[in-house]
Write a protein that holds these residues in place. Structure first.
Motif, PDB file in Angstrom:
ATOM      1  N   ASN A   1       4.906  -6.026   7.716  1.00  0.00           N
ATOM      2  CA  ASN A   1       5.900  -5.750   8.752  1.00  0.00           C
ATOM      3  C   ASN A   1       7.288  -5.450   8.179  1.00  0.00           C
ATOM      4  O   ASN A   1       8.269  -5.386   8.927  1.00  0.00           O
ATOM      5  N   ALA A   2       7.361  -5.296   6.864  1.00  0.00           N
ATOM      6  CA  ALA A   2       8.656  -5.030   6.219  1.00  0.00           C
ATOM      7  C   ALA A   2       9.064  -3.573   6.418  1.00  0.00           C
ATOM      8  O   ALA A   2       8.226  -2.687   6.604  1.00  0.00           O
ATOM      9  N   THR A   3      10.366  -3.337   6.379  1.00  0.00           N
ATOM     10  CA  THR A   3      10.881  -1.976   6.476  1.00  0.00           C
ATOM     11  C   THR A   3      10.569  -1.216   5.197  1.00  0.00           C
ATOM     12  O   THR A   3      10.879  -1.698   4.104  1.00  0.00           O
ATOM     13  N   PRO A   4       9.939  -0.051   5.282  1.00  0.00           N
ATOM     14  CA  PRO A   4       9.690   0.724   4.059  1.00  0.00           C
ATOM     15  C   PRO A   4      10.989   1.260   3.486  1.00  0.00           C
ATOM     16  O   PRO A   4      11.887   1.663   4.224  1.00  0.00           O
ATOM     17  N   MET A   5      11.102   1.248   2.174  1.00  0.00           N
ATOM     18  CA  MET A   5      12.261   1.787   1.478  1.00  0.00           C
ATOM     19  C   MET A   5      11.839   3.059   0.741  1.00  0.00           C
ATOM     20  O   MET A   5      10.781   3.095   0.113  1.00  0.00           O
ATOM     21  N   TYR A   6      12.700   4.054   0.822  1.00  0.00           N
ATOM     22  CA  TYR A   6      12.380   5.364   0.264  1.00  0.00           C
ATOM     23  C   TYR A   6      13.165   5.634  -1.013  1.00  0.00           C
ATOM     24  O   TYR A   6      14.115   4.922  -1.341  1.00  0.00           O
ATOM     25  N   ALA A   7      12.774   6.706  -1.690  1.00  0.00           N
ATOM     26  CA  ALA A   7      13.455   7.094  -2.921  1.00  0.00           C
ATOM     27  C   ALA A   7      13.367   8.601  -3.101  1.00  0.00           C
ATOM     28  O   ALA A   7      12.439   9.248  -2.600  1.00  0.00           O
TER      29      ALA A   7
END
Length: 556
Positions: free
Chosen positions: A340-346
């Motif tokens: 349920n964590a917020t995805p982090m992008y790169a």
């Protein structure tokens, strides 16, 4: 089509690394008199695999074992590995490490979780009924799908022939680099794969998926999944929804039945049923470069790291925002640490040829005979003060970011009668540094904020001259982790996070991590003049085939 899928364990060059260098005796003293939890990390890379056990929640490695993995080059530009060997090597590394772990007085119950990190884009298809591979693993470096790319470009609507046609959906350009192209080639060229796909018996996976499937039971209940970071490298996952995309699958002509379930990078996937760690849960899965992003503690937007291994990969954390590059970079998932964590992008810049230029068979070491061992590279390059205006573009498999030109070929410019082998070796080191500057220039254009420091790790960071050259040629501080390989550490930290949700990754690691900083020693004018000559060399490498004109926008 001839296909070899035989185990070559006997041919693999074996090397037990034992304790990794940064596991000190003081750590062992800390464990005396009390129980401590431990976490394992499977790190399956392009040239080798290893298993490392860490004290949970720290960068303290207790024991490890590492073995080489054999690569095959059936034709020019083709790179394959035996999936059976990959799995057997990983199993052996686990079992040998566990023997060492027990010799230290530890027990299996002390190992609370295992994380996996892997070479990305490398693709395997196997039979759902037997669990056996239908072809060798096609490795990320493989360039056989150049023709496939050309065919797909021709099929793009409105005759646009734009390799970035799918970028709004998946964040990636059409390139032989990514898994979907390898899958399409397998469908078109390997009858066993074609039949299995048509019959619904084919299963696809990147290396993480193959390992997790086999470790959790294979045909006897093995789970078929991949995490968001690896899925984001296939060209089949929607970068916004983090789900397989129907339009992408239709474009490549691939069935949904072959695909694994997409999960987060940090949750319990299943328990291991094989090896001497039976019953231990697998709780983390990250592509190697994303694992290094976690291991380097780049959790804040605007932080970046570069990992120098077979290739070089630079990731810039853009936070929860999807940033679509207009300057040749990739949009990828950085990590998602929980269901349920917020995805982090790169944003990512990928350099195909880094360390492999020095140690790849039949190149500098064997073909040209410039040195006998990679350990000679730094002393040789240090024997001269500069490269004597020699520029080497190592486009063995075309060029990746920001050029994305599969037809480019390697070229050495500026040779004179005074050029020595030392100048060529130094120019090889500089070529990697220049490619990193190419990526940093694109990141500055996409994000508007230039980096002031670059976190680095990977096998090449043992070369101090190389890191100084990197700082000189990009004009910013280069900060080396005390841990050369942070991929396994990132997987271990994520695995522990899954079993201890209250664990704070940043707070724990910052107490023990010491870094070395390299700062520029040349001025901006010298740096820019040399970079301009590098761009001239790249233009010649891309223009080698007159039928493929260079993309002039990247030379401005």
């Amino acid at each position: 089509m001839h296909f070899r899928c035989l185990s070559r364990m006997a041919r693999s060059k074996k090397s037990n690394k034992g304790l990794v260098p940064y596991a000190s005796k003081s750590i062992e003293r800390m464990e005396e008199g009390g129980t401590t939890k431990f976490v394992g990390a499977i790190d399956e890379g392009t040239s080798s695999a290893r298993f490392i056990i860490y004290r949970a929640g720290s960068d303290a490695a207790i024991c490890s074992h590492q073995l080489d993995v054999t690569s095959f080059y059936p034709k020019e530009g083709w790179v394959e590995q035996d999936p059976i060997e990959i799995y057997q090597v990983v199993k052996t590394c686990i079992d040998v490490t566990m023997e060492e772990f027990k010799k230290k007085g530890k027990k299996l119950k002390d190992l609370v979780a295992v994380g996996i990190t892997n070479q990305r884009e490398s693709s395997i298809v196997w039979d759902r009924r037997t669990g056996k591979p239908l072809y060798n693993a096609i490795i990320w470096l493989d360039n056989r799908t150049s023709v496939t790319v050309d065919q797909l470009v021709e099929s793009i609507p409105n005759n646009s022939k734009n390799i970035e046609y799918l970028k709004p959906l998946c964040g990636l350009p059409l390139s032989p680099y990514f898994s979907a192209l390898k899958l399409r080639w397998l469908r078109d060229n390997v009858p066993a794969v074609t039949k299995a796909m048509n019959d619904g018996d084919a299963m696809f996976g990147t290396i993480d998926t193959w390992l997790i499937y086999n470790l959790t039971g294979g045909v006897n209940g093995g789970v078929h999944l991949t995490d968001v970071t690896n899925a984001s490298r296939t060209m089949l996952m929607n970068i916004e929804t983090l789900q397989w995309d129907r339009h992408l699958l239709d474009f490549f002509g691939l069935p949904t039945s072959i695909l694994p379930q997409i999960v987060s990078s940090c949750e319990k996937y299943g328990e291991i049923k094989e090896t001497k760690i039976e019953g231990v849960p697998i709780t983390a899965d990250l592509g190697d470069q994303q694992a290094a992003l976690v291991g380097q503690q780049c959790f804040q937007r605007g932080q970046a790291k570069a990992t120098y291994g077979t290739g070089c990969f630079l990731l810039y954390n853009t936070g929860p925002s999807v940033v679509h590059s207009t300057h040749g970079l990739l949009t990828t998932v950085g990590y998602q640490l929980g269901r349920n964590a917020t995805p982090m992008y790169a944003l990512e810049g990928s350099v195909a040829i880094a360390g492999v230029a020095l140690k790849r068979p039949k190149w500098l070491r064997e073909n040209l005979g410039l040195f006998g061992s990679v350990t000679q590279v730094e002393p040789m390059a240090s024997m001269v003060d500069n490269s004597l205006d020699v520029y080497f573009v190592p486009a063995f498999s075309g060029l990746y970011a920001p050029y994305w030109n599969q037809e480019a070929r390697g070229i050495i410019c500026g040779l004179s009668e005074d050029t020595t082998s030392e100048h060529v070796v130094r120019a090889t080191l500089e070529s990697i540094c220049f490619q990193v500057r190419d990526i940093l220039e694109s990141m500055k254009k996409d994000c508007g904020i230039p980096l002031t420091k670059l976190m680095v790790d990977g096998g090449m960071t043992v070369n101090n001259l190389f890191l100084q050259l990197q700082s000189d040629l990009v004009g910013i501080s280069v900060i080396k982790s005390k841990i050369p390989e942070t991929t396994a550490l990132g997987a271990a930290l994520a695995a522990y996070k899954a079993v201890e949700p209250s664990f704070k990754l940043e707070m724990e690691l910052s107490k023990s991590t010491a870094r070395k900083t390299y700062t520029p020693t040349i001025n901006d004018n010298e740096r820019d003049v040399r970079y301009a000559k590098w761009k001239m060399a790249v233009e010649r490498a891309i223009g080698w085939d007159a039928a493929v004109p260079p993309r002039s926008d990247y030379f401005q």
